[in-house]
Design an enzyme around this catalytic site. Structure first.
Site, PDB file in Angstrom:
ATOM      1  N   CYS A  92     154.749 103.817  36.063  1.00 33.91           N
ATOM      2  CA  CYS A  92     153.759 104.600  36.799  1.00 33.91           C
ATOM      3  C   CYS A  92     152.356 104.117  36.449  1.00 33.91           C
ATOM      4  O   CYS A  92     152.060 103.855  35.280  1.00 33.91           O
ATOM      5  CB  CYS A  92     153.916 106.070  36.430  1.00 33.91           C
ATOM      6  N   HIS A 134     159.397 109.431  43.613  1.00 37.03           N
ATOM      7  CA  HIS A 134     158.464 109.365  42.483  1.00 37.03           C
ATOM      8  C   HIS A 134     157.073 109.836  42.916  1.00 37.03           C
ATOM      9  O   HIS A 134     156.444 110.664  42.246  1.00 37.03           O
ATOM     10  CB  HIS A 134     158.429 107.925  41.960  1.00 37.03           C
ATOM     11  N   GLU A 135     156.584 109.305  44.040  1.00 36.29           N
ATOM     12  CA  GLU A 135     155.242 109.675  44.502  1.00 36.29           C
ATOM     13  C   GLU A 135     155.198 111.126  44.965  1.00 36.29           C
ATOM     14  O   GLU A 135     154.199 111.821  44.751  1.00 36.29           O
ATOM     15  CB  GLU A 135     154.765 108.735  45.609  1.00 36.29           C
ATOM     16  N   HIS A 138     154.564 113.433  42.152  1.00 36.94           N
ATOM     17  CA  HIS A 138     153.137 113.567  41.828  1.00 36.94           C
ATOM     18  C   HIS A 138     152.493 114.667  42.659  1.00 36.94           C
ATOM     19  O   HIS A 138     151.667 115.435  42.153  1.00 36.94           O
ATOM     20  CB  HIS A 138     152.391 112.254  42.076  1.00 36.94           C
TER      21      HIS A 138
END
Length: 169
Positions: A92, A134-135, A138
């Site tokens: 990341c 993953h994004e 966030h």
């Protein structure tokens, strides 16, 4: 276009939940352009607006070898995920030089808007599916290291604080 500052874990702003984009306008398109430039410069394969301290649901991704296949997801939502799961080594831009294994659904279908405000759906697997998940984490205020054991999380925090102190000298 401008390079944006990428927040570094454990910055508490990384834990803010992003709000939906109300309208895809020139401000959002500028954000997308700046995020893409920042992502390519870092270099990374994905970036969420949360990582650049903008708490709106925007992500940019390019997993291509040639680095010329930018994908933009505004207000993304996963509408389906496979039961089959796969373990990937993840890294990341907000957690520099740290990589570890994370298990996620192997295949997902995502619905989002593009930079023109047009709705689309995409079903994908492999690295792109991992990157989307993953994004999107966030955008929900979650960093990949939070999937790891408390011991590993603590070691990562210590290592990153040590690196920050060394850079400050």
């Amino acid at each position: 276009m401008a390079l944006l500052n990428i927040l570094q874990y454990p910055d508490p702003r990384l834990h803010k939940v992003a709000k939906p984009v109300a309208v895809v306008d020139d401000r959002i398109r500028k954000l997308v352009a700046d995020m893409a430039e920042t992502m390519y410069d870092a270099p990374g394969i994905g970036l969420a607006a949360t990582q650049v301290d903008v708490h709106e649901r925007v992500i940019t991704i390019d997993v291509s070898e040639s680095r010329d296949e930018l994908r933009v997801f505004i207000n993304p939502e996963i509408v389906w995920a496979s039961e089959a799961r796969k373990v990937w080594d993840e890294g990341c831009l907000s957690v520099p030089d740290i990589y570890d294994k994370v298990e996620r659904p192997d295949r997902v279908r995502v619905r989002a808007l593009n930079e023109k405000g047009e709705s689309f759906e995409l079903e994908t697997d492999g690295l792109l599916a991992v990157c989307i998940q993953h994004e999107m984490d966030h955008l929900m205020g979650k960093v990949f290291v939070e999937y790891l054991s408390p011991l590993k999380q603590n070691r990562i925090k210590i290592k990153l604080k040590k690196h920050q102190l060394e850079r400050a000298r």
